[in-house]
Design a protein around this motif. Structure first.
Motif, PDB file in Angstrom:
ATOM      1  N   GLU A 417       0.844  -1.202   0.000  1.00  0.00           N
ATOM      2  CA  GLU A 417       0.000   0.000   0.000  1.00  0.00           C
ATOM      3  C   GLU A 417       0.876   1.247   0.000  1.00  0.00           C
ATOM      4  N   ALA A 418       1.934   1.228   0.812  1.00  0.00           N
ATOM      5  CA  ALA A 418       2.855   2.366   0.846  1.00  0.00           C
ATOM      6  C   ALA A 418       3.573   2.532  -0.487  1.00  0.00           C
ATOM      7  N   VAL A 419       3.911   1.417  -1.129  1.00  0.00           N
ATOM      8  CA  VAL A 419       4.571   1.472  -2.438  1.00  0.00           C
ATOM      9  C   VAL A 419       3.637   2.055  -3.488  1.00  0.00           C
ATOM     10  N   ARG A 420       2.413   1.545  -3.544  1.00  0.00           N
ATOM     11  CA  ARG A 420       1.477   2.018  -4.566  1.00  0.00           C
ATOM     12  C   ARG A 420       1.138   3.494  -4.384  1.00  0.00           C
ATOM     13  N   ALA A 421       1.068   3.950  -3.138  1.00  0.00           N
ATOM     14  CA  ALA A 421       0.765   5.356  -2.881  1.00  0.00           C
ATOM     15  C   ALA A 421       1.830   6.279  -3.458  1.00  0.00           C
ATOM     16  N   LEU A 422       3.040   5.745  -3.651  1.00  0.00           N
ATOM     17  CA  LEU A 422       4.145   6.532  -4.197  1.00  0.00           C
ATOM     18  C   LEU A 422       4.426   6.185  -5.648  1.00  0.00           C
ATOM     19  N   ASN A 423       3.470   5.491  -6.304  1.00  0.00           N
ATOM     20  CA  ASN A 423       3.635   5.079  -7.703  1.00  0.00           C
ATOM     21  C   ASN A 423       4.893   4.239  -7.894  1.00  0.00           C
ATOM     22  N   GLY A 424       5.096   3.318  -6.961  1.00  0.00           N
ATOM     23  CA  GLY A 424       6.267   2.451  -7.019  1.00  0.00           C
ATOM     24  C   GLY A 424       5.929   1.089  -7.596  1.00  0.00           C
ATOM     25  N   SER A 425       6.855   0.143  -7.414  1.00  0.00           N
ATOM     26  CA  SER A 425       6.705  -1.208  -7.945  1.00  0.00           C
ATOM     27  C   SER A 425       6.940  -2.233  -6.842  1.00  0.00           C
ATOM     28  N   ILE A 426       6.165  -3.327  -6.878  1.00  0.00           N
ATOM     29  CA  ILE A 426       6.323  -4.391  -5.888  1.00  0.00           C
ATOM     30  C   ILE A 426       7.494  -5.311  -6.215  1.00  0.00           C
ATOM     31  N   SER A 427       8.081  -5.156  -7.407  1.00  0.00           N
ATOM     32  CA  SER A 427       9.254  -5.952  -7.761  1.00  0.00           C
ATOM     33  C   SER A 427      10.198  -5.095  -8.588  1.00  0.00           C
ATOM     34  N   ALA A 428      11.351  -4.783  -8.021  1.00  0.00           N
ATOM     35  CA  ALA A 428      12.306  -3.923  -8.708  1.00  0.00           C
ATOM     36  C   ALA A 428      13.295  -4.717  -9.539  1.00  0.00           C
ATOM     37  N   GLU A 429      13.773  -5.867  -8.998  1.00  0.00           N
ATOM     38  CA  GLU A 429      14.793  -6.619  -9.730  1.00  0.00           C
ATOM     39  C   GLU A 429      14.715  -8.129  -9.523  1.00  0.00           C
ATOM     40  N   HIS A 430      13.912  -8.615  -8.602  1.00  0.00           N
ATOM     41  CA  HIS A 430      13.859 -10.054  -8.336  1.00  0.00           C
ATOM     42  C   HIS A 430      12.840 -10.787  -9.196  1.00  0.00           C
ATOM     43  N   GLY A 431      11.918 -10.057  -9.811  1.00  0.00           N
ATOM     44  CA  GLY A 431      10.897 -10.695 -10.623  1.00  0.00           C
ATOM     45  C   GLY A 431       9.632 -11.003  -9.833  1.00  0.00           C
ATOM     46  N   ILE A 432       8.756 -11.778 -10.492  1.00  0.00           N
ATOM     47  CA  ILE A 432       7.457 -12.132  -9.925  1.00  0.00           C
ATOM     48  C   ILE A 432       7.444 -13.587  -9.459  1.00  0.00           C
ATOM     49  N   GLY A 433       7.845 -14.504 -10.353  1.00  0.00           N
ATOM     50  CA  GLY A 433       7.913 -15.924 -10.016  1.00  0.00           C
ATOM     51  C   GLY A 433       6.599 -16.455  -9.482  1.00  0.00           C
ATOM     52  N   GLN A 434       6.701 -17.306  -8.452  1.00  0.00           N
ATOM     53  CA  GLN A 434       5.523 -17.790  -7.750  1.00  0.00           C
ATOM     54  C   GLN A 434       5.122 -16.836  -6.623  1.00  0.00           C
ATOM     55  N   LEU A 435       6.126 -16.168  -6.061  1.00  0.00           N
ATOM     56  CA  LEU A 435       5.926 -15.402  -4.840  1.00  0.00           C
ATOM     57  C   LEU A 435       4.898 -14.287  -4.999  1.00  0.00           C
ATOM     58  N   LYS A 436       4.948 -13.564  -6.130  1.00  0.00           N
ATOM     59  CA  LYS A 436       4.141 -12.356  -6.257  1.00  0.00           C
ATOM     60  C   LYS A 436       3.111 -12.433  -7.380  1.00  0.00           C
ATOM     61  N   ARG A 437       2.931 -13.617  -7.961  1.00  0.00           N
ATOM     62  CA  ARG A 437       2.053 -13.690  -9.130  1.00  0.00           C
ATOM     63  C   ARG A 437       0.602 -13.351  -8.780  1.00  0.00           C
ATOM     64  N   ALA A 438       0.154 -13.693  -7.586  1.00  0.00           N
ATOM     65  CA  ALA A 438      -1.222 -13.369  -7.211  1.00  0.00           C
ATOM     66  C   ALA A 438      -1.429 -11.871  -7.035  1.00  0.00           C
ATOM     67  N   LEU A 439      -0.324 -11.144  -6.841  1.00  0.00           N
ATOM     68  CA  LEU A 439      -0.419  -9.706  -6.624  1.00  0.00           C
ATOM     69  C   LEU A 439      -0.338  -8.913  -7.918  1.00  0.00           C
ATOM     70  N   LEU A 440       0.062  -9.568  -9.003  1.00  0.00           N
ATOM     71  CA  LEU A 440       0.340  -8.828 -10.225  1.00  0.00           C
ATOM     72  C   LEU A 440      -0.885  -8.066 -10.714  1.00  0.00           C
ATOM     73  N   GLY A 441      -2.046  -8.716 -10.676  1.00  0.00           N
ATOM     74  CA  GLY A 441      -3.256  -8.060 -11.138  1.00  0.00           C
ATOM     75  C   GLY A 441      -3.686  -6.884 -10.284  1.00  0.00           C
TER      76      GLY A 441
END
Length: 476
Positions: A417-441
Protein backbone atom coordinates in the motif's frame (compact mmCIF):
# COMPACT_ATOMS: atom_id res chain seq x y z
CA UNK A 1 -1.16 -38.05 -19.08
CA UNK A 2 -0.74 -41.69 -20.05
CA UNK A 3 2.36 -43.37 -18.65
CA UNK A 4 3.19 -44.63 -22.13
CA UNK A 5 3.54 -41.07 -23.42
CA UNK A 6 5.79 -40.17 -20.50
CA UNK A 7 7.97 -43.24 -21.00
CA UNK A 8 8.23 -42.41 -24.69
CA UNK A 9 9.27 -38.83 -23.95
CA UNK A 10 11.92 -39.98 -21.47
CA UNK A 11 13.28 -42.45 -24.00
CA UNK A 12 13.46 -39.74 -26.64
CA UNK A 13 15.24 -37.38 -24.21
CA UNK A 14 17.86 -40.08 -23.56
CA UNK A 15 18.30 -40.70 -27.27
CA UNK A 16 19.04 -36.99 -27.79
CA UNK A 17 21.06 -36.21 -24.66
CA UNK A 18 22.41 -39.53 -23.41
CA UNK A 19 21.53 -41.18 -20.12
CA UNK A 20 23.92 -39.00 -18.10
CA UNK A 21 22.03 -35.81 -19.01
CA UNK A 22 18.51 -37.08 -18.27
CA UNK A 23 18.29 -37.17 -14.48
CA UNK A 24 15.55 -39.10 -12.72
CA UNK A 25 17.16 -40.41 -9.51
CA UNK A 26 16.27 -38.39 -6.43
CA UNK A 27 19.92 -37.93 -5.46
CA UNK A 28 20.54 -36.16 -8.78
CA UNK A 29 17.30 -34.23 -9.15
CA UNK A 30 16.55 -33.02 -5.61
CA UNK A 31 19.05 -30.11 -5.65
CA UNK A 32 17.17 -28.67 -8.62
CA UNK A 33 13.76 -28.84 -6.94
CA UNK A 34 14.20 -26.33 -4.11
CA UNK A 35 14.90 -22.62 -4.48
CA UNK A 36 17.88 -20.88 -2.88
CA UNK A 37 15.84 -19.55 0.04
CA UNK A 38 14.29 -22.96 0.72
CA UNK A 39 10.82 -21.47 0.45
CA UNK A 40 9.61 -23.38 -2.61
CA UNK A 41 10.03 -27.06 -3.34
CA UNK A 42 8.55 -29.23 -6.07
CA UNK A 43 9.23 -32.18 -8.30
CA UNK A 44 9.49 -32.97 -11.99
CA UNK A 45 9.42 -35.96 -14.31
CA UNK A 46 13.11 -35.43 -14.90
CA UNK A 47 15.90 -32.90 -15.18
CA UNK A 48 17.32 -32.59 -18.69
CA UNK A 49 20.68 -30.95 -19.35
CA UNK A 50 21.17 -30.11 -23.02
CA UNK A 51 24.73 -29.26 -23.99
CA UNK A 52 24.01 -27.52 -27.29
CA UNK A 53 21.28 -25.31 -28.68
CA UNK A 54 20.37 -28.06 -31.17
CA UNK A 55 19.86 -30.50 -28.29
CA UNK A 56 17.61 -27.97 -26.56
CA UNK A 57 15.61 -27.51 -29.75
CA UNK A 58 15.02 -31.26 -29.91
CA UNK A 59 14.04 -31.41 -26.22
CA UNK A 60 11.50 -28.61 -26.72
CA UNK A 61 10.04 -30.32 -29.78
CA UNK A 62 9.54 -33.48 -27.71
CA UNK A 63 7.88 -31.56 -24.88
CA UNK A 64 5.67 -29.64 -27.27
CA UNK A 65 4.48 -32.79 -29.01
CA UNK A 66 3.77 -34.52 -25.68
CA UNK A 67 2.36 -31.32 -24.12
CA UNK A 68 4.86 -31.54 -21.29
CA UNK A 69 5.31 -28.25 -19.38
CA UNK A 70 8.91 -26.99 -19.18
CA UNK A 71 10.64 -25.16 -16.32
CA UNK A 72 13.84 -23.33 -17.34
CA UNK A 73 16.56 -23.19 -14.71
CA UNK A 74 19.94 -21.50 -14.59
CA UNK A 75 22.00 -21.09 -11.43
CA UNK A 76 18.90 -21.51 -9.22
CA UNK A 77 19.71 -18.36 -7.25
CA UNK A 78 16.34 -16.65 -7.69
CA UNK A 79 14.38 -15.29 -4.75
CA UNK A 80 10.79 -15.62 -6.00
CA UNK A 81 10.51 -19.32 -6.89
CA UNK A 82 10.59 -18.57 -10.61
CA UNK A 83 12.85 -21.52 -11.49
CA UNK A 84 11.30 -24.08 -9.12
CA UNK A 85 8.90 -26.78 -10.38
CA UNK A 86 5.60 -27.48 -8.66
CA UNK A 87 4.76 -30.49 -6.52
CA UNK A 88 2.49 -33.09 -8.05
CA UNK A 89 2.79 -31.83 -11.61
CA UNK A 90 4.28 -33.52 -14.66
CA UNK A 91 6.86 -30.89 -15.57
CA UNK A 92 10.26 -31.21 -17.21
CA UNK A 93 12.99 -29.14 -15.59
CA UNK A 94 15.41 -27.89 -18.25
CA UNK A 95 18.80 -26.93 -16.84
CA UNK A 96 20.82 -24.67 -19.12
CA UNK A 97 24.06 -24.91 -17.12
CA UNK A 98 25.86 -26.86 -19.85
CA UNK A 99 25.32 -24.06 -22.38
CA UNK A 100 28.31 -22.21 -20.98
CA UNK A 101 30.51 -21.11 -23.87
CA UNK A 102 31.82 -17.65 -24.56
CA UNK A 103 31.20 -17.63 -28.29
CA UNK A 104 32.93 -14.40 -29.30
CA UNK A 105 34.42 -11.16 -28.03
CA UNK A 106 34.55 -8.12 -30.32
CA UNK A 107 36.71 -5.40 -28.71
CA UNK A 108 36.16 -3.02 -31.62
CA UNK A 109 32.39 -3.24 -31.12
CA UNK A 110 32.75 -3.50 -27.31
CA UNK A 111 30.52 -6.58 -27.22
CA UNK A 112 30.63 -10.20 -26.11
CA UNK A 113 28.49 -13.14 -27.19
CA UNK A 114 27.87 -15.72 -24.46
CA UNK A 115 25.60 -18.68 -23.85
CA UNK A 116 22.92 -18.66 -21.19
CA UNK A 117 24.70 -21.06 -18.84
CA UNK A 118 27.76 -18.86 -18.38
CA UNK A 119 27.99 -17.61 -14.83
CA UNK A 120 27.95 -13.86 -14.44
CA UNK A 121 31.45 -14.05 -12.97
CA UNK A 122 32.69 -15.90 -16.07
CA UNK A 123 31.29 -13.18 -18.33
CA UNK A 124 32.91 -10.50 -16.19
CA UNK A 125 36.26 -12.31 -16.36
CA UNK A 126 36.08 -12.78 -20.13
CA UNK A 127 35.47 -9.06 -20.49
CA UNK A 128 38.39 -8.24 -18.18
CA UNK A 129 40.66 -10.51 -20.20
CA UNK A 130 39.81 -8.37 -23.23
CA UNK A 131 40.55 -5.16 -21.30
CA UNK A 132 36.86 -4.27 -20.99
CA UNK A 133 34.09 -4.31 -18.39
CA UNK A 134 30.77 -6.12 -18.18
CA UNK A 135 29.15 -3.90 -15.55
CA UNK A 136 26.32 -6.12 -14.26
CA UNK A 137 27.31 -7.05 -10.69
CA UNK A 138 25.35 -9.09 -8.12
CA UNK A 139 26.18 -10.74 -4.83
CA UNK A 140 25.46 -14.14 -6.42
CA UNK A 141 27.63 -13.54 -9.49
CA UNK A 142 29.76 -16.61 -8.84
CA UNK A 143 26.78 -18.94 -9.29
CA UNK A 144 23.98 -17.04 -11.06
CA UNK A 145 23.90 -17.53 -14.83
CA UNK A 146 23.46 -14.96 -17.54
CA UNK A 147 20.28 -16.56 -18.88
CA UNK A 148 18.63 -16.15 -15.50
CA UNK A 149 20.00 -12.63 -15.15
CA UNK A 150 18.32 -11.65 -18.40
CA UNK A 151 15.13 -13.61 -17.71
CA UNK A 152 14.65 -11.66 -14.49
CA UNK A 153 16.12 -8.38 -15.78
CA UNK A 154 18.58 -8.41 -12.90
CA UNK A 155 19.72 -5.14 -11.39
CA UNK A 156 22.62 -5.11 -8.95
CA UNK A 157 24.91 -2.44 -7.64
CA UNK A 158 25.85 -0.61 -10.86
CA UNK A 159 22.38 0.16 -12.22
CA UNK A 160 22.91 3.81 -11.26
CA UNK A 161 25.60 4.19 -13.93
CA UNK A 162 25.02 1.35 -16.40
CA UNK A 163 21.36 0.34 -16.10
CA UNK A 164 19.62 -3.01 -15.53
CA UNK A 165 20.42 -6.24 -17.36
CA UNK A 166 18.02 -5.11 -20.11
CA UNK A 167 20.29 -2.17 -20.84
CA UNK A 168 23.30 -4.45 -21.43
CA UNK A 169 21.72 -6.51 -24.24
CA UNK A 170 22.24 -5.96 -27.96
CA UNK A 171 20.82 -9.26 -29.23
CA UNK A 172 19.37 -12.59 -28.16
CA UNK A 173 19.07 -16.16 -29.33
CA UNK A 174 15.88 -17.85 -28.15
CA UNK A 175 14.27 -21.28 -28.49
CA UNK A 176 10.53 -20.71 -28.71
CA UNK A 177 7.96 -22.98 -27.00
CA UNK A 178 7.21 -24.80 -30.27
CA UNK A 179 10.91 -25.63 -30.78
CA UNK A 180 11.71 -22.99 -33.37
CA UNK A 181 15.00 -21.12 -33.00
CA UNK A 182 15.05 -17.34 -33.24
CA UNK A 183 18.52 -16.05 -34.10
CA UNK A 184 18.48 -12.45 -32.96
CA UNK A 185 22.18 -12.28 -32.11
CA UNK A 186 22.72 -8.86 -33.67
CA UNK A 187 25.49 -6.71 -32.24
CA UNK A 188 23.94 -3.42 -33.37
CA UNK A 189 23.41 -0.41 -31.16
CA UNK A 190 20.97 1.08 -33.66
CA UNK A 191 18.43 -1.13 -35.43
CA UNK A 192 15.12 0.57 -36.13
CA UNK A 193 13.39 -2.23 -38.05
CA UNK A 194 10.11 -2.81 -36.30
CA UNK A 195 9.37 -4.39 -32.93
CA UNK A 196 12.40 -4.91 -30.69
CA UNK A 197 11.58 -8.53 -29.93
CA UNK A 198 14.45 -9.19 -27.54
CA UNK A 199 12.83 -7.06 -24.88
CA UNK A 200 9.84 -9.40 -24.72
CA UNK A 201 12.06 -12.17 -23.35
CA UNK A 202 14.13 -10.04 -20.97
CA UNK A 203 12.23 -10.02 -17.68
CA UNK A 204 9.73 -12.66 -18.84
CA UNK A 205 11.14 -15.24 -16.39
CA UNK A 206 11.15 -18.05 -18.94
CA UNK A 207 7.42 -17.86 -19.64
CA UNK A 208 7.85 -17.08 -23.35
CA UNK A 209 10.85 -19.20 -24.34
CA UNK A 210 14.42 -20.22 -23.54
CA UNK A 211 17.12 -17.57 -23.81
CA UNK A 212 20.10 -19.58 -25.07
CA UNK A 213 22.65 -16.86 -25.90
CA UNK A 214 23.07 -13.11 -25.84
CA UNK A 215 25.20 -10.36 -27.32
CA UNK A 216 26.07 -8.09 -24.42
CA UNK A 217 27.45 -4.57 -24.37
CA UNK A 218 30.83 -3.96 -22.75
CA UNK A 219 32.20 -0.75 -21.29
CA UNK A 220 35.70 0.65 -20.80
CA UNK A 221 37.50 -0.81 -17.81
CA UNK A 222 38.04 1.97 -15.24
CA UNK A 223 41.65 2.46 -14.25
CA UNK A 224 40.89 3.93 -10.85
CA UNK A 225 38.18 3.35 -8.26
CA UNK A 226 37.50 4.68 -4.80
CA UNK A 227 35.13 3.28 -2.21
CA UNK A 228 33.83 4.79 1.03
CA UNK A 229 31.64 3.66 3.89
CA UNK A 230 29.66 6.67 5.07
CA UNK A 231 27.72 7.14 8.31
CA UNK A 232 24.44 9.05 8.05
CA UNK A 233 21.78 10.34 10.44
CA UNK A 234 18.88 9.07 8.34
CA UNK A 235 17.47 8.23 4.91
CA UNK A 236 16.99 11.87 3.90
CA UNK A 237 20.69 12.48 4.50
CA UNK A 238 21.37 9.57 2.15
CA UNK A 239 19.36 11.24 -0.62
CA UNK A 240 21.08 14.58 0.10
CA UNK A 241 24.46 12.86 -0.18
CA UNK A 242 23.43 11.18 -3.44
CA UNK A 243 22.54 14.54 -4.99
CA UNK A 244 25.80 16.11 -3.80
CA UNK A 245 27.80 13.25 -5.30
CA UNK A 246 25.91 13.33 -8.58
CA UNK A 247 26.58 17.05 -8.88
CA UNK A 248 30.23 16.75 -7.90
CA UNK A 249 31.23 13.45 -9.50
CA UNK A 250 28.85 13.12 -12.44
CA UNK A 251 29.22 9.86 -14.38
CA UNK A 252 32.05 8.79 -12.08
CA UNK A 253 29.46 7.82 -9.45
CA UNK A 254 29.47 4.06 -9.99
CA UNK A 255 27.44 2.77 -7.04
CA UNK A 256 25.37 4.18 -4.19
CA UNK A 257 24.07 1.61 -1.73
CA UNK A 258 22.31 2.24 1.58
CA UNK A 259 22.40 -0.05 4.61
CA UNK A 260 20.33 0.32 7.77
CA UNK A 261 22.05 -0.31 11.09
CA UNK A 262 19.93 -3.41 11.74
CA UNK A 263 21.16 -4.98 8.50
CA UNK A 264 24.79 -4.23 9.38
CA UNK A 265 24.42 -5.72 12.86
CA UNK A 266 23.06 -8.93 11.34
CA UNK A 267 26.15 -9.21 9.12
CA UNK A 268 28.48 -8.50 12.04
CA UNK A 269 26.79 -11.25 14.02
CA UNK A 270 26.65 -14.00 11.42
CA UNK A 271 29.43 -13.46 8.85
CA UNK A 272 32.90 -14.54 10.01
CA UNK A 273 35.52 -11.80 9.74
CA UNK A 274 33.00 -8.96 9.35
CA UNK A 275 34.08 -5.78 11.16
CA UNK A 276 32.34 -2.47 11.77
CA UNK A 277 34.33 0.10 9.74
CA UNK A 278 33.54 2.96 12.14
CA UNK A 279 33.91 3.19 15.91
CA UNK A 280 30.60 4.97 16.58
CA UNK A 281 27.36 3.36 15.33
CA UNK A 282 25.03 5.32 13.06
CA UNK A 283 21.40 4.61 12.13
CA UNK A 284 22.15 4.49 8.40
CA UNK A 285 25.11 4.05 6.07
CA UNK A 286 25.93 4.56 2.43
CA UNK A 287 28.46 2.59 0.41
CA UNK A 288 29.75 4.95 -2.27
CA UNK A 289 31.95 4.04 -5.22
CA UNK A 290 33.51 6.32 -7.81
CA UNK A 291 35.17 4.88 -10.90
CA UNK A 292 36.96 6.46 -13.81
CA UNK A 293 40.20 6.88 -15.73
CA UNK A 294 42.96 9.41 -15.88
CA UNK A 295 42.45 11.26 -12.62
CA UNK A 296 42.73 10.76 -8.87
CA UNK A 297 39.33 9.36 -8.09
CA UNK A 298 40.16 8.83 -4.42
CA UNK A 299 41.12 12.51 -4.03
CA UNK A 300 37.82 13.57 -5.61
CA UNK A 301 35.85 11.31 -3.28
CA UNK A 302 37.75 12.53 -0.23
CA UNK A 303 37.11 16.17 -1.15
CA UNK A 304 33.40 15.56 -1.79
CA UNK A 305 32.94 13.74 1.51
CA UNK A 306 34.87 16.41 3.41
CA UNK A 307 32.51 19.05 2.04
CA UNK A 308 29.51 16.92 2.98
CA UNK A 309 30.83 16.48 6.51
CA UNK A 310 31.35 20.23 6.84
CA UNK A 311 27.74 20.85 5.78
CA UNK A 312 26.35 18.21 8.15
CA UNK A 313 25.14 15.89 5.39
CA UNK A 314 27.58 13.18 6.51
CA UNK A 315 28.32 12.12 10.08
CA UNK A 316 31.55 10.18 9.45
CA UNK A 317 33.26 8.23 6.66
CA UNK A 318 36.13 5.90 5.91
CA UNK A 319 37.72 5.45 2.47
CA UNK A 320 39.23 2.11 1.51
CA UNK A 321 43.00 2.40 1.19
CA UNK A 322 43.59 -0.75 -0.83
CA UNK A 323 41.83 -3.64 -2.55
CA UNK A 324 41.54 -5.69 0.62
CA UNK A 325 39.78 -2.90 2.48
CA UNK A 326 37.46 -2.29 -0.48
CA UNK A 327 36.59 -5.98 -0.56
CA UNK A 328 35.84 -5.92 3.17
CA UNK A 329 33.50 -2.95 2.76
CA UNK A 330 31.67 -4.52 -0.19
CA UNK A 331 31.30 -7.76 1.77
CA UNK A 332 29.31 -5.93 4.46
CA UNK A 333 26.74 -5.00 1.84
CA UNK A 334 26.81 -8.20 -0.20
CA UNK A 335 26.49 -10.56 2.78
CA UNK A 336 23.27 -9.08 4.13
CA UNK A 337 21.11 -11.65 2.35
CA UNK A 338 23.32 -14.50 3.54
CA UNK A 339 23.20 -13.19 7.11
CA UNK A 340 19.41 -13.07 6.91
CA UNK A 341 19.30 -16.62 5.59
CA UNK A 342 21.38 -17.75 8.58
CA UNK A 343 19.17 -15.76 10.94
CA UNK A 344 16.05 -17.55 9.74
CA UNK A 345 12.67 -16.68 8.29
CA UNK A 346 11.91 -13.19 7.04
CA UNK A 347 9.23 -11.62 4.89
CA UNK A 348 11.14 -10.14 1.96
CA UNK A 349 10.19 -7.24 -0.26
CA UNK A 350 12.02 -5.98 -3.33
CA UNK A 351 10.39 -2.64 -3.99
CA UNK A 352 11.15 0.52 -5.91
CA UNK A 353 9.87 4.06 -5.54
CA UNK A 354 11.05 7.37 -7.02
CA UNK A 355 14.48 8.07 -5.51
CA UNK A 356 13.35 11.15 -3.62
CA UNK A 357 10.42 9.23 -2.09
CA UNK A 358 12.63 6.68 -0.27
CA UNK A 359 12.58 8.56 3.07
CA UNK A 360 8.79 8.94 2.88
CA UNK A 361 8.31 5.26 2.13
CA UNK A 362 10.53 4.22 5.03
CA UNK A 363 8.72 6.52 7.45
CA UNK A 364 5.18 5.59 6.40
CA UNK A 365 5.76 1.85 6.07
CA UNK A 366 7.73 1.69 9.32
CA UNK A 367 5.04 3.47 11.35
CA UNK A 368 2.22 1.33 9.95
CA UNK A 369 4.11 -1.91 10.44
CA UNK A 370 4.89 -1.07 14.05
CA UNK A 371 1.20 -0.40 14.62
CA UNK A 372 0.16 -3.70 13.01
CA UNK A 373 3.07 -5.87 14.20
CA UNK A 374 4.54 -4.33 17.36
CA UNK A 375 8.23 -5.09 17.76
CA UNK A 376 8.77 -6.09 14.14
CA UNK A 377 12.39 -5.79 13.02
CA UNK A 378 12.92 -4.00 9.69
CA UNK A 379 16.04 -4.86 7.72
CA UNK A 380 16.30 -2.26 4.96
CA UNK A 381 19.13 -1.92 2.45
CA UNK A 382 19.65 -1.64 -1.26
CA UNK A 383 20.26 0.42 -4.33
CA UNK A 384 19.09 3.86 -3.25
CA UNK A 385 20.66 5.46 -6.29
CA UNK A 386 17.95 3.92 -8.48
CA UNK A 387 15.13 3.82 -5.92
CA UNK A 388 15.32 0.07 -5.18
CA UNK A 389 15.11 -1.09 -1.56
CA UNK A 390 15.20 -4.59 -0.13
CA UNK A 391 12.79 -4.26 2.78
CA UNK A 392 12.65 -7.37 4.92
CA UNK A 393 10.75 -8.12 8.12
CA UNK A 394 11.36 -10.49 10.99
CA UNK A 395 11.43 -10.62 14.77
CA UNK A 396 14.57 -10.74 16.89
CA UNK A 397 13.18 -13.74 18.75
CA UNK A 398 12.91 -16.60 16.28
CA UNK A 399 9.92 -18.02 18.15
CA UNK A 400 7.97 -14.87 17.27
CA UNK A 401 8.48 -15.51 13.57
CA UNK A 402 5.73 -18.10 13.65
CA UNK A 403 3.37 -15.19 14.19
CA UNK A 404 4.97 -13.35 11.29
CA UNK A 405 4.35 -16.31 8.98
CA UNK A 406 0.67 -16.07 9.83
CA UNK A 407 0.73 -12.28 9.49
CA UNK A 408 2.73 -12.17 6.25
CA UNK A 409 -0.33 -11.02 4.30
CA UNK A 410 -0.82 -8.18 6.76
CA UNK A 411 2.81 -7.16 6.39
CA UNK A 412 2.63 -7.36 2.60
CA UNK A 413 -0.53 -5.28 2.50
CA UNK A 414 1.08 -2.51 4.55
CA UNK A 415 4.26 -2.45 2.48
CA UNK A 416 2.57 -2.63 -0.91
CA UNK A 417 0.00 0.00 0.00
CA UNK A 418 2.86 2.37 0.85
CA UNK A 419 4.57 1.47 -2.44
CA UNK A 420 1.48 2.02 -4.57
CA UNK A 421 0.77 5.36 -2.88
CA UNK A 422 4.15 6.53 -4.20
CA UNK A 423 3.64 5.08 -7.70
CA UNK A 424 6.27 2.45 -7.02
CA UNK A 425 6.70 -1.21 -7.95
CA UNK A 426 6.32 -4.39 -5.89
CA UNK A 427 9.25 -5.95 -7.76
CA UNK A 428 12.31 -3.92 -8.71
CA UNK A 429 14.79 -6.62 -9.73
CA UNK A 430 13.86 -10.05 -8.34
CA UNK A 431 10.90 -10.70 -10.62
CA UNK A 432 7.46 -12.13 -9.92
CA UNK A 433 7.91 -15.92 -10.02
CA UNK A 434 5.52 -17.79 -7.75
CA UNK A 435 5.93 -15.40 -4.84
CA UNK A 436 4.14 -12.36 -6.26
CA UNK A 437 2.05 -13.69 -9.13
CA UNK A 438 -1.22 -13.37 -7.21
CA UNK A 439 -0.42 -9.71 -6.62
CA UNK A 440 0.34 -8.83 -10.23
CA UNK A 441 -3.26 -8.06 -11.14
CA UNK A 442 -3.54 -5.73 -8.15
CA UNK A 443 -0.68 -3.51 -9.28
CA UNK A 444 -1.21 -3.62 -13.05
CA UNK A 445 -4.09 -2.08 -14.95
CA UNK A 446 -6.62 -4.17 -16.85
CA UNK A 447 -5.09 -2.99 -20.11
CA UNK A 448 -1.58 -4.01 -19.02
CA UNK A 449 -2.76 -7.46 -17.95
CA UNK A 450 -4.62 -7.94 -21.23
CA UNK A 451 -1.50 -7.05 -23.22
CA UNK A 452 0.64 -9.48 -21.24
CA UNK A 453 -1.91 -12.28 -21.68
CA UNK A 454 -2.03 -11.62 -25.43
CA UNK A 455 1.76 -11.88 -25.67
CA UNK A 456 1.74 -15.11 -23.66
CA UNK A 457 -0.94 -16.65 -25.89
CA UNK A 458 0.91 -15.63 -29.05
CA UNK A 459 4.19 -17.23 -28.02
CA UNK A 460 2.96 -20.10 -25.87
CA UNK A 461 -0.60 -21.09 -26.87
CA UNK A 462 -0.43 -24.39 -24.95
CA UNK A 463 0.92 -22.71 -21.77
CA UNK A 464 3.93 -25.04 -21.60
CA UNK A 465 6.59 -22.51 -20.63
CA UNK A 466 7.19 -22.17 -16.89
CA UNK A 467 3.55 -22.58 -15.85
CA UNK A 468 2.45 -21.14 -12.53
CA UNK A 469 4.86 -18.20 -12.78
CA UNK A 470 4.24 -14.49 -13.38
CA UNK A 471 0.71 -14.45 -14.85
CA UNK A 472 -1.88 -15.61 -12.28
CA UNK A 473 -4.14 -17.63 -14.57
CA UNK A 474 -1.43 -19.65 -16.35
CA UNK A 475 -0.59 -22.89 -14.60
CA UNK A 476 -3.31 -23.09 -11.99
Amino acid sequence: MESGLIDSALARFRAVLGDACVLTDAADTTPHFTDWRGRYSGEALCVVRPGTVDELVQVVHICNEARLPMVPQGGNTGLCGGATPHAGRREVLVSLSRLDRVRAIDPDNASITVEAGCTLAAVQQAARDAGLLFPLSLASEGSCQIGGNLSTNAGGVHVLRHGNARDQVLGLEVVLPDGRLWDGLRALRKDNTGYDLKHLFIGAEGTLGFITAAVLKLAPQPTDTALAWVALDGPQRAIDLLHRLQAGAGDALNAFEVVGRTALEMVLQHIPGARDPLSVPAPWYALVELAGSGDRISDRLEALLAACMASGTVRDAVIAQDGAQALALWSLRENISEAQRIEGFSVKHDISVPVGAIPQFLEVAGERLEAELPGVRIVAFGHAGDGNLHYNLSFSDASDNARLVADAQVANAVVYEAVRALNGSISAEHGIGQLKRALLGECKSVVEMDMMRAIKRAFDPHALMNPGKVLPEYGE
